[in-house]
Design an enzyme around this catalytic site. Structure first.
Site, PDB file in Angstrom:
ATOM      1  N   SER A 365       0.870  -1.176   0.000  1.00  0.00           N
ATOM      2  CA  SER A 365       0.000   0.000   0.000  1.00  0.00           C
ATOM      3  C   SER A 365       0.902   1.218   0.000  1.00  0.00           C
ATOM      4  CB  SER A 365      -0.892   0.008   1.242  1.00  0.00           C
ATOM      5  OG  SER A 365      -1.533   1.256   1.359  1.00  0.00           O
ATOM      6  N   ARG A 366       0.768   2.059  -1.017  1.00  0.00           N
ATOM      7  CA  ARG A 366       1.657   3.219  -1.111  1.00  0.00           C
ATOM      8  C   ARG A 366       1.264   4.336  -0.146  1.00  0.00           C
ATOM      9  NH1 ARG A 366       1.181   1.744  -6.828  1.00  0.00           N
ATOM     10  NH2 ARG A 366       2.943   0.387  -7.253  1.00  0.00           N
TER      11      ARG A 366
END
Length: 529
Positions: A365-366
């Site tokens: 997840s950025r």
């Protein structure tokens, strides 16, 4: 008398105004496979709605997609078999719009916003165009509020924030839709409107999904948009844009919405079919050249608006189906590059019984820990480290070499961490429950529980905490300083182990085993005497 009549007629003639109506009309020159070629509509706009008047005086609507020099390529949104060459086509002057509003919540509609659930007409608050320019950089703000999926593996390691675009990707039958449905079910009472867009799914599967959502009380905050397997490709193509327009209505009205596209692989197939029939030049894998733009202009509409614009958000969870785990195929790589991270599901993990079959090493997840609560952020960093060490050591240990005590301990802990990340479908957990079991695993508080009994231990712990430790769970969810309640949580777990957990669930220590063996030998010697 005749003079009076003449005077009245003269007055009428004087006040008469000729009202002219101008219709822009074209002629169908070619029709087939849901695509029509129309001649004579020189000033037609892209995505303009066109009305086909059939020989039986029925109206069928279409959308202008290809604007050529002397032809317009139109996708038909109704029954194209009723249209014949030579039929007239009227320009409506309206871009394709869909009904939006709060009255859609709890309903099942088609790609044009028409009801499919037999509950009567839907009164719309507004009409929104299905295509819209995404909010610009200055209209957005940082993603820092979590969307709790209720799934331990995701909320702890791959968190999703409001306004994020997180891809769910994997082969068919690996649990992609299950993750989406659990996320919808977990939003009950969390003030988040959910929109589930089914693209090309079997009608029986969609009916089953709606039934599950109703059974779990999730239809109260959900809109289901259906473009089923039996619907024509044009409806598959516009369905995600329809759902997105519905979500944007809530975002524009200072609310939070979540949209799931299930799945964009079928959406791309439909667009490829339409493009080939419209004689557009094919590119890689026969997709048209603008296939990347097709998905980027859709997914970029998911955003968290800044406070000046109301602070509403639209979170997107697109689903992509891979073939034999091939992430490097055209559509998967395109969508991976557009989104803010991906949840990767693997067939091997699924068949090995690890469900949800999330690969924590490749998934990312950025947004990261910005979209986690303080308590989850504190305990989640350790779980990823424990899993990474476990995978590394497990690969080494299979060679059968002698392992030292520390390595054995890490392997044992890794087994228990893997076990607690398993979760059944339609069983989303609250943040408090998730943090408590993850904390117990990473702190080594369940190292003395047999691996086979870990799932039973977890369910008993949740039951005990939900009944007797509601205040503690509330503290976990709301705390800004997890260290302040850590000792209380350890005490609660130790108390549970001491008073509730059966003795046979605990691991028998090596020294005890040795003592039991010596006792058994003594008994045998005594018997011989």
């Amino acid at each position: 008398m005749s003079e009076q009549i003449l005077d009245a007629l003269k007055e009428k003639i004087k006040s008469f105004e000729a009202k002219t109506k101008l219709d822009k009309i074209g002629i169908v020159t070619k029709i087939g496979d849901g695509i029509a070629q129309v001649y004579g509509l020189s000033d037609c706009a892209s995505l303009e709605m066109l009305e086909f008047v059939t020989s039986e005086n029925e109206s069928v609507f279409g959308v202008a997609l290809n604007l050529e020099e002397d032809n317009v390529g139109v996708i038909i949104l109704g029954d194209y078999l009723k249209i014949k060459e030579g039929d007239t086509v009227k320009s409506t002057g309206r871009i394709l719009e869909v009904n939006v509003g709060k009255n859609l919540v709890g309903r099942v509609v088609n790609a044009l916003g028409e009801p499919l659930d037999g509950k009567g007409e839907i009164k719309a608050d507004k009409n929104y165009p299905i295509e819209k320019i995404a909010p610009g950089v200055l209209a957005r703000q940082n993603v820092d509020t979590p969307v709790q999926t209720g799934i331990k593996a995701i909320d702890s390691m791959i968190p999703v924030g409001r306004g994020q675009r997180e891809l769910i990707i994997g082969d068919r039958q690996t649990g992609k839709t299950a993750i989406a449905l659990d996320t919808i079910i977990n939003q009950k009472g969390k003030n988040l409107i959910c929109i589930y867009v089914a693209i090309g799914q079997k009608e029986s599967k969609i009916a089953r999904i709606v039934s599950e959502l109703e059974k779990n009380g999730a239809m109260e905050h959900t809109i289901v948009v259906v473009a089923g397997a039996s619907d024509p490709a044009p409806l598959w193509y516009i369905a995600p844009y329809t759902g997105c327009a519905m979500g944007e209505y809530f975002m524009d009205n200072k609310k939070d919405a979540l949209i799931i596209y299930d799945d964009l692989s079928k959406h791309a197939w439909a667009y490829r079919q339409i493009s080939l029939l419209l004689r557009r030049p094919p590119g890689r894998e026969a997709y048209p050249g603008d296939i990347f733009y097709l998905h980027s202009r859709l997914l970029e509409r998911a955003a968290r608006l800044n406070e000046k614009l109301g602070g509403g958000s639209l979170t997107a969870l697109p689903i992509i189906e891979t073939q034999a785990g091939d992430m490097s195929a055209y559509i998967p790589t395109n969508v991976i590059s557009i989104t803010d991270g991906q949840i990767i599901l693997e067939s091997d993990l699924f068949y090995a019984g690890t469900r949800p079959a999330v690969n924590p090493g490749l998934s990312v997840s950025r947004v990261g820990s910005a979209a986690q609560t303080k308590a989850m952020k504190k305990v989640a960093g350790k779980i990823r480290l424990d899993l990474a060490q476990f995978r590394e050591l497990a690969a080494f240990a299979q060679f059968g070499s002698e392992l030292d005590k520390e390595t054995q301990n890490k392997l044992e802990r890794g087994k228990r961490v893997t076990e607690i990340l398993k979760q059944g479908q339609y069983q989303p957990l609250s943040v408090g429950n998730q943090v408590s079991i993850i904390f117990a695993a990473t702190k080594g508080l369940i190292d003395d529980i047999q691996v086979e009994k870990v799932s039973e231990f977890e369910s008993k712990l949740h039951e005990n905490f939900n009944n007797n430790r509601k205040e503690l769970l509330k503290k976990i969810e709301e705390t800004k300083d997890f260290d302040a309640i850590e000792a209380e949580l350890i005490s609660a777990i130790e108390d549970f182990k001491k008073n509730i957990v059966p003795k046979e669930w605990f691991v028998i220590k090596e020294e005890v085993k040795q003592e039991e063996k010596i006792e058994a030998k003594k008994e045998k010697v005594e018997e011989k005497k």
